[in-house]
Scaffold this motif. Structure first.
Motif, PDB file in Angstrom:
ATOM      1  N   SER A 176       0.848  -1.188   0.000  1.00 33.92           N
ATOM      2  CA  SER A 176       0.000   0.000   0.000  1.00 33.92           C
ATOM      3  C   SER A 176       0.885   1.241   0.000  1.00 33.92           C
ATOM      4  CB  SER A 176      -0.893   0.018   1.239  1.00 33.92           C
ATOM      5  OG  SER A 176      -1.717  -1.123   1.246  1.00 33.92           O
ATOM      6  N   GLY A 177       0.499   2.221  -0.762  1.00 32.63           N
ATOM      7  CA  GLY A 177       1.239   3.472  -0.795  1.00 32.63           C
ATOM      8  C   GLY A 177       2.422   3.481  -1.740  1.00 32.63           C
ATOM      9  N   CYS A 178       2.684   2.391  -2.430  1.00 30.31           N
ATOM     10  CA  CYS A 178       3.782   2.333  -3.391  1.00 30.31           C
ATOM     11  C   CYS A 178       3.326   3.019  -4.677  1.00 30.31           C
ATOM     12  CB  CYS A 178       4.174   0.876  -3.662  1.00 30.31           C
ATOM     13  SG  CYS A 178       5.250   0.636  -5.089  1.00 30.31           S
ATOM     14  N   GLY A 179       3.946   4.130  -5.013  1.00 32.30           N
ATOM     15  CA  GLY A 179       3.559   4.894  -6.194  1.00 32.30           C
ATOM     16  C   GLY A 179       3.764   4.140  -7.492  1.00 32.30           C
ATOM     17  N   ARG A 230      11.716 -12.900 -13.751  1.00 32.90           N
ATOM     18  CA  ARG A 230      11.508 -11.976 -12.632  1.00 32.90           C
ATOM     19  C   ARG A 230      11.868 -10.573 -13.081  1.00 32.90           C
ATOM     20  NH1 ARG A 230      12.074 -11.932  -6.510  1.00 32.90           N
ATOM     21  NH2 ARG A 230      11.518 -14.115  -6.714  1.00 32.90           N
ATOM     22  N   PHE A 231      11.056  -9.625 -12.639  1.00 32.36           N
ATOM     23  CA  PHE A 231      11.295  -8.206 -12.873  1.00 32.36           C
ATOM     24  C   PHE A 231      11.197  -7.513 -11.523  1.00 32.36           C
ATOM     25  CE2 PHE A 231       9.193 -10.065 -16.520  1.00 32.36           C
ATOM     26  CZ  PHE A 231      10.005  -9.677 -17.568  1.00 32.36           C
ATOM     27  N   ASN A 232      12.317  -7.007 -11.025  1.00 34.22           N
ATOM     28  CA  ASN A 232      12.284  -6.330  -9.729  1.00 34.22           C
ATOM     29  C   ASN A 232      12.993  -4.979  -9.792  1.00 34.22           C
ATOM     30  OD1 ASN A 232      14.849  -7.360  -9.889  1.00 34.22           O
ATOM     31  ND2 ASN A 232      14.729  -8.584  -8.031  1.00 34.22           N
ATOM     32  N   ASP A 233      12.916  -4.376 -10.972  1.00 31.67           N
ATOM     33  CA  ASP A 233      13.594  -3.088 -11.128  1.00 31.67           C
ATOM     34  C   ASP A 233      12.624  -1.983 -11.525  1.00 31.67           C
ATOM     35  OD1 ASP A 233      13.230  -4.396 -13.521  1.00 31.67           O
ATOM     36  OD2 ASP A 233      15.181  -3.891 -14.356  1.00 31.67           O
ATOM     37  N   GLY A 234      11.479  -1.933 -10.818  1.00 31.28           N
ATOM     38  CA  GLY A 234      10.549  -0.821 -11.003  1.00 31.28           C
ATOM     39  C   GLY A 234       9.515  -1.059 -12.081  1.00 31.28           C
ATOM     40  N   SER A 292       1.071   2.868 -10.374  1.00 32.30           N
ATOM     41  CA  SER A 292       1.171   3.148 -11.811  1.00 32.30           C
ATOM     42  C   SER A 292       1.167   1.869 -12.645  1.00 32.30           C
ATOM     43  CB  SER A 292       2.417   3.989 -12.112  1.00 32.30           C
ATOM     44  OG  SER A 292       3.597   3.260 -11.872  1.00 32.30           O
ATOM     45  N   MET A 293       1.421   0.744 -12.014  1.00 37.30           N
ATOM     46  CA  MET A 293       1.392  -0.539 -12.719  1.00 37.30           C
ATOM     47  C   MET A 293      -0.033  -1.083 -12.882  1.00 37.30           C
ATOM     48  SD  MET A 293       4.409  -1.579 -13.737  1.00 37.30           S
ATOM     49  CE  MET A 293       3.932  -3.257 -14.097  1.00 37.30           C
ATOM     50  N   GLU A 294      -0.998  -0.578 -12.106  1.00 33.04           N
ATOM     51  CA  GLU A 294      -2.368  -1.104 -12.173  1.00 33.04           C
ATOM     52  C   GLU A 294      -2.936  -1.120 -13.584  1.00 33.04           C
ATOM     53  OE1 GLU A 294      -5.492   0.044  -9.511  1.00 33.04           O
ATOM     54  OE2 GLU A 294      -4.112   0.001  -7.813  1.00 33.04           O
ATOM     55  N   PRO A 295      -2.926   0.012 -14.302  1.00 34.02           N
ATOM     56  CA  PRO A 295      -3.486  -0.046 -15.662  1.00 34.02           C
ATOM     57  C   PRO A 295      -2.672  -0.930 -16.599  1.00 34.02           C
ATOM     58  CG  PRO A 295      -2.627   2.161 -15.182  1.00 34.02           C
ATOM     59  CD  PRO A 295      -2.536   1.361 -13.924  1.00 34.02           C
ATOM     60  N   VAL A 296      -1.375  -1.002 -16.385  1.00 30.05           N
ATOM     61  CA  VAL A 296      -0.519  -1.863 -17.196  1.00 30.05           C
ATOM     62  C   VAL A 296      -0.929  -3.321 -16.997  1.00 30.05           C
ATOM     63  CG1 VAL A 296       1.848  -2.709 -17.492  1.00 30.05           C
ATOM     64  CG2 VAL A 296       1.412  -0.256 -17.214  1.00 30.05           C
ATOM     65  N   LEU A 297      -1.151  -3.719 -15.751  1.00 34.97           N
ATOM     66  CA  LEU A 297      -1.535  -5.102 -15.474  1.00 34.97           C
ATOM     67  C   LEU A 297      -2.905  -5.417 -16.059  1.00 34.97           C
ATOM     68  CD1 LEU A 297      -0.173  -5.605 -11.875  1.00 34.97           C
ATOM     69  CD2 LEU A 297       0.810  -6.357 -14.031  1.00 34.97           C
ATOM     70  N   GLY A 298      -3.788  -4.424 -16.112  1.00 34.47           N
ATOM     71  CA  GLY A 298      -5.077  -4.625 -16.758  1.00 34.47           C
ATOM     72  C   GLY A 298      -4.902  -4.941 -18.232  1.00 34.47           C
ATOM     73  N   VAL A 299      -4.014  -4.220 -18.898  1.00 34.79           N
ATOM     74  CA  VAL A 299      -3.727  -4.473 -20.313  1.00 34.79           C
ATOM     75  C   VAL A 299      -3.137  -5.866 -20.485  1.00 34.79           C
ATOM     76  CG1 VAL A 299      -2.238  -3.788 -22.251  1.00 34.79           C
ATOM     77  CG2 VAL A 299      -3.442  -2.041 -20.923  1.00 34.79           C
TER      78      VAL A 299
END
Length: 122
Positions: free
Chosen positions: A44-47, A101-105, A51-58
């Motif tokens: 929670s609170g991670c900006g 794995r992707f852990n770089d933003g 910003s990834m929310e709409p990307v994950l929807g796509v």
């Protein structure tokens, strides 16, 4: 974004929107019923996570597999199992095994779709 939970029926087809995993049992049910999964670990609170929310929807609408979100603060056992050290961390699983794995933003949709398509064909 309205999210479904892992326990909602999908008629054997991957849901076309991200699902929310609320505990380890949700994760185990998801892995048992789907061969290809993209897990996103957030807090929670991670900006950047927001910003990834709409990307994950796509990604959920256009890629093979299931897209699932896990709040690492609320499901710490699962975050520890995947050695999540920063958020967002995205993990592609094929047959329950980590294959990418992707852990770089922030990651663009194209990158995640490519990863899922690559591992769907194996």
């Amino acid at each position: 974004m309205t999210e479904t939970t892992a326990s909602e029926p999908t008629d054997g087809q991957p849901p076309r929107k991200p699902v929310q995993l609320n505990d380890v049992d949700d994760y185990e049910d998801l892995i048992a019923s789907h061969d290809l999964v993209l897990l996103e670990f957030v807090t929670s609170g991670c900006g950047i996570c927001g910003s990834m929310e709409p990307v994950l929807g796509v990604v959920a609408r256009s890629a093979p597999g299931v897209v699932a979100t896990v709040n690492a603060s609320l499901v710490p056992d699962l975050a520890a199992e995947f050695d999540v050290r920063s958020v967002p961390t995205l993990v592609v699983l094929r047959d329950g095994e980590e294959v990418a794995r992707f852990n770089d933003g922030f990651q663009p949709a194209e990158t995640l779709v490519d990863a899922l398509e690559t591992h769907a064909s194996r």
